[in-house]
Design a protein around this motif. Structure first.
Motif, PDB file in Angstrom:
ATOM      1  N   ASN A  72      -0.942  26.667  76.255  1.00 26.83           N
ATOM      2  CA  ASN A  72       0.101  25.867  75.605  1.00 26.83           C
ATOM      3  C   ASN A  72       1.072  26.786  74.883  1.00 26.83           C
ATOM      4  N   LEU A  73       2.368  26.507  75.012  1.00 26.56           N
ATOM      5  CA  LEU A  73       3.410  27.345  74.419  1.00 26.56           C
ATOM      6  C   LEU A  73       4.350  26.508  73.558  1.00 26.56           C
ATOM      7  N   GLU A  74       4.717  27.078  72.413  1.00 27.07           N
ATOM      8  CA  GLU A  74       5.715  26.456  71.545  1.00 27.07           C
ATOM      9  C   GLU A  74       6.500  27.550  70.837  1.00 27.07           C
ATOM     10  N   ARG A  75       7.823  27.409  70.845  1.00 28.18           N
ATOM     11  CA  ARG A  75       8.672  28.328  70.085  1.00 28.18           C
ATOM     12  C   ARG A  75       8.622  27.971  68.605  1.00 28.18           C
ATOM     13  N   ALA A  76       8.967  28.943  67.759  1.00 29.21           N
ATOM     14  CA  ALA A  76       8.968  28.707  66.314  1.00 29.21           C
ATOM     15  C   ALA A  76       9.995  27.647  65.953  1.00 29.21           C
ATOM     16  N   LEU A  77       9.683  26.919  64.905  1.00 30.04           N
ATOM     17  CA  LEU A  77      10.545  25.866  64.376  1.00 30.04           C
ATOM     18  C   LEU A  77      11.834  26.468  63.816  1.00 30.04           C
ATOM     19  N   LYS A  78      12.967  25.847  64.122  1.00 28.97           N
ATOM     20  CA  LYS A  78      14.244  26.257  63.528  1.00 28.97           C
ATOM     21  C   LYS A  78      14.494  25.410  62.292  1.00 28.97           C
ATOM     22  N   LEU A  79      15.061  26.025  61.262  1.00 24.18           N
ATOM     23  CA  LEU A  79      15.378  25.294  60.046  1.00 24.18           C
ATOM     24  C   LEU A  79      16.301  24.126  60.407  1.00 24.18           C
ATOM     25  N   GLY A  80      15.957  22.931  59.972  1.00 25.38           N
ATOM     26  CA  GLY A  80      16.761  21.751  60.269  1.00 25.38           C
ATOM     27  C   GLY A  80      16.252  20.948  61.448  1.00 25.38           C
TER      28      GLY A  80
END
Length: 195
Positions: free
Chosen positions: A82-90
């Motif tokens: 499973n892959l997820e990119r880091a959360l962006k502010l907002g």
């Protein structure tokens, strides 16, 4: 920081052992669109750093601590992750706040298909509470039931099963776990104030 909403299921292309860790090459497509060297990517829920990437894959290097607390020692070529990119502010937080700091592996005891997909998991933690959040292999899930001090149940909706590696889980599988760090943090503060 992540949300536990999986963006893509990638495939381990190679796992090259080194004296100080393992270098993994992971094949994928969707998350490569805006990737940069040094980006944080959650791989089965563990925050890893992108070393290099190309049009079809990216490379990470996992140190001994990561290998000791995750299921990465079981990641062989062909394993789906499973892959997820880091959360962006907002950004919206559709799951829950996930650090990507895996604390150990939990054991899948049973996968039961009835009115839904129920998964029974063994992991001993006071921080797993009914209707609380837990992250398994990077997936934000709700604890449906605490069965005993060391077992709990989650129920999987079809959308989650279809877009993650849950279909690969079976009795005996080890999955990375991160319990809700907000609950852990509050307990840490409470314990330290009592001193």
């Amino acid at each position: 920081m992540f949300t536990g909403l999986i963006e893509e299921v990638g495939t381990v292309l190679s796992a090259e052992k080194h004296p100080d860790g393992v270098r993994f090459v992971i094949g994928c497509s969707r998350i490569l669109a805006d990737m940069k060297r040094g980006d944080s990517i959650a791989v089965n829920g563990a925050c890893q750093t992108v070393e290099v990437f190309d049009a079809a894959s990216f490379t990470i290097f996992s140190i001994p601590e990561t290998l000791a607390v995750t299921n990465f020692s079981e990641l062989l070529p062909g394993t789906r992750v499973n892959l997820e990119r880091a959360l962006k502010l907002g950004d919206r937080i559709g799951g829950h706040l996930v650090q990507g700091h895996v604390e150990g592996t939990a054991e899948i005891l049973r996968v039961e298909r009835g009115k839904g997909l129920d998964i029974i998991i063994r992991y001993d933690s006071a921080y797993i509470i009914p209707k609380g959040s837990v992250t398994l292999n990077g997936i934000s899930l709700t604890v449906m039931e605490k069965i005993s001090p060391d077992t709990f149940r989650v129920q999987i909706i079809p959308e989650t099963e279809m877009n993650t590696n849950i279909g690969d889980w079976k009795a005996g599988s080890r999955v990375n776990i991160e319990v809700d760090y907000i609950i852990k943090s509050l307990d840490y503060v409470r314990l330290n104030q009592a001193r």
